[in-house]
Design an enzyme around this catalytic site. Structure first.
Site, PDB file in Angstrom:
ATOM      1  N   ASP A  37       0.796  -1.234   0.000  1.00 56.50           N
ATOM      2  CA  ASP A  37       0.000   0.000   0.000  1.00 56.50           C
ATOM      3  C   ASP A  37       0.825   1.279   0.000  1.00 56.50           C
ATOM      4  OD1 ASP A  37       1.054  -0.015   2.603  1.00 56.50           O
ATOM      5  OD2 ASP A  37      -0.793  -0.816   3.470  1.00 56.50           O
TER       6      ASP A  37
ATOM      7  N   GLU B 289      -0.606  -9.105  -1.167  1.00 57.32           N
ATOM      8  CA  GLU B 289      -1.129  -8.597   0.102  1.00 57.32           C
ATOM      9  C   GLU B 289      -2.334  -7.694  -0.155  1.00 57.32           C
ATOM     10  OE1 GLU B 289       0.614  -5.781   3.373  1.00 57.32           O
ATOM     11  OE2 GLU B 289       1.607  -7.718   3.624  1.00 57.32           O
TER      12      GLU B 289
ATOM     13  N   GLU C  69      -1.959   5.114   3.243  1.00 60.00           N
ATOM     14  CA  GLU C  69      -1.921   3.724   2.810  1.00 60.00           C
ATOM     15  C   GLU C  69      -3.312   3.130   2.536  1.00 60.00           C
ATOM     16  OE1 GLU C  69       1.908   4.473   5.023  1.00 60.00           O
ATOM     17  OE2 GLU C  69      -0.200   4.976   5.330  1.00 60.00           O
TER      18      GLU C  69
ATOM     19  N   HIS D  91       7.451   3.382  15.225  1.00 58.84           N
ATOM     20  CA  HIS D  91       8.044   4.169  14.153  1.00 58.84           C
ATOM     21  C   HIS D  91       7.030   4.889  13.273  1.00 58.84           C
ATOM     22  CE1 HIS D  91       7.114   0.318  12.140  1.00 58.84           C
ATOM     23  NE2 HIS D  91       6.896   1.074  11.091  1.00 58.84           N
TER      24      HIS D  91
ATOM     25  N   ARG E 202       4.291   7.462  11.846  1.00 57.75           N
ATOM     26  CA  ARG E 202       4.204   8.902  12.069  1.00 57.75           C
ATOM     27  C   ARG E 202       3.170   9.263  13.131  1.00 57.75           C
ATOM     28  NH1 ARG E 202       6.708  12.456   8.704  1.00 57.75           N
ATOM     29  NH2 ARG E 202       7.801  11.540   6.921  1.00 57.75           N
TER      30      ARG E 202
ATOM     31  N   HIS F  83      13.542   5.116  15.135  1.00 57.14           N
ATOM     32  CA  HIS F  83      13.362   5.647  13.787  1.00 57.14           C
ATOM     33  C   HIS F  83      14.579   6.482  13.406  1.00 57.14           C
ATOM     34  CE1 HIS F  83      11.551   7.848  10.424  1.00 57.14           C
ATOM     35  NE2 HIS F  83      10.606   6.934  10.408  1.00 57.14           N
TER      36      HIS F  83
END
Length: 390
Positions: A97, A119, A133, A214, A216, A247
């Site tokens: 995605d 997927e 995504e 990690h 956002r 990150h």
């Protein structure tokens, strides 16, 4: 000449999930896999492919100035279109995605090249989470000729969107194939702190807790709550050792180091190469994670996961009982982790039913499905599942 199939990867997870498919194609001898690095995260893709003894056959020469999503998408489509015109592959496989996934699907669709979505069918039901995504994968779902769903639920999501059932196959997730293969190699760790933590876990001197935060949406105050929970757990349980790959963003790394400064038995590392992360996970007692990949991989190693997100599209692990959604509430993280640390039988019960995301054969099913689409094989049997689609 065998028909060429492009496998387009722009991020580390894409490379990890596509590398076993390329290997399965080479082994079957019916198709020629062409690994295409889109240029989205070039160093990470190179590193991930190298773990499987592979490298990109084509690398797009992206020209990025602003770093924006529109610039990335348009630049990738332009470069992909030129390569597709020159090589005319029989099919294009995109995974997941990302912006690379959307660019690859659009470029191939415009060239009337069949798009295979690996997927396929994951849905959160919320266009804002994960962003962008959720929109990317729904858009690719409109363009794909073949939808390879990792689970029965993902396949059901596609059927609910009126996708032709004959174009949907449950394969399992190739990340399971990748994780099992790489962890079995037991490659050495470059980071001495990680090596020491795993050694302590292997010899029964400590219980290893892997922490990743990690995404956002985890940055800032949500991450601060996670770090406070980690501090409390280390204080309460003298036998645990925590490894937290931070990150690469300097501000996020600085926040992690401030939040865990002076806390014993905690190792903060740079982002780990995939072989190190897979081996680390295989020795963990518990994972606190916002990573989709770790949610998929952990059940294969019988590691329960507490998911540090408010919503997840990987609900199969929740339904199977091998993961729990805890968000980033400090008290809830501590309480749920404590239950597992205090009750080994509860931990065992969470991982007793196996991995709902795959049986290690997804790459072989993917190769056979693509070959069948091109008239070179019979369609494979789907991954065994207790859920019915009819």
């Amino acid at each position: 000449m065998l028909p060429e199939v492009f496998l387009i990867a722009g991020t580390r997870p894409e490379a990890i999930k596509l590398a076993p498919v390329a290997a399965a194609m080479r082994a079957a001898g019916r198709l020629t896999p062409v690994l295409v690095a889109s240029g989205q995260h070039p160093a990470m893709v190179t590193q991930a492919l190298a773990a499987f003894g592979a490298e990109a056959d084509v690398t797009l020469p992206l020209q990025r100035v602003t770093g924006s999503q529109p610039e990335l998408l348009t630049e990738m489509i332009k470069q992909l279109d030129a390569v597709l015109e020159a090589r005319e592959p029989a099919a294009v496989i995109v995974q997941g995605d990302t912006t690379t996934t959307l660019a690859g699907a659009m470029a191939a669709f415009w060239r009337r090249i069949p798009v295979v979505h690996l997927e396929a069918g994951l849905r959160s039901g919320d266009l804002d989470s994960p962003f962008p995504e959720e929109a990317n994968r729904k858009l690719v779902g409109q363009l794909a000729a073949l939808h390879l769903a990792p689970t029965a639920l993902a396949a059901t999501n596609l059927l609910d969107e009126s996708v032709n059932p004959s174009n949907v196959l449950i394969t399992g997730n190739t990340v399971v194939d990748a994780a099992l293969e790489i962890a079995a190699k037991e490659l050495p760790f470059d980071d001495a702190g990680v090596a020491a933590a795993v050694d302590a876990a292997e010899h029964g001197r400590a219980r290893l807790v892997l922490v990743t935060a990690h995404r956002r949406e985890s940055w800032g105050e949500p991450l601060e709550r996670v770090l406070r929970a980690v501090r409390r757990l280390v204080e309460a349980y003298p036998d645990i050792r925590v490894v937290l790959p931070a990150h690469a963003n300097p501000a996020v790394r600085a926040q992690v180091e401030r939040g865990l400064a002076g806390v014993p038995r905690v190792t903060v590392t740079d982002p780990l190469p995939y072989p190190a992360l897979a081996r680390l996970l295989s020795h963990a007692y518990l994972a606190l994670t916002d990573s989709g990949g770790i949610q998929e991989e952990a059940p294969s190693f019988k590691v329960p996961a507490l998911v540090l997100r408010e919503v997840t599209e990987r609900v199969e692990s929740l339904h199977a009982g091998c993961a729990r959604l805890v968000g980033t509430d400090e008290d809830r993280i501590v309480a749920e982790a404590a239950r597992l640390l205090d009750d080994p039988m509860l931990r065992l019960s969470m991982t007793a039913s196996g991995n709902p995301y795959g049986d290690g054969l997804a790459s072989q099913r993917t190769e056979q499905a693509v070959a069948a689409m091109l008239g070179l094989a019979q369609l494979p049997s789907p991954m065994p599942t207790s859920a019915s689609l009819v």
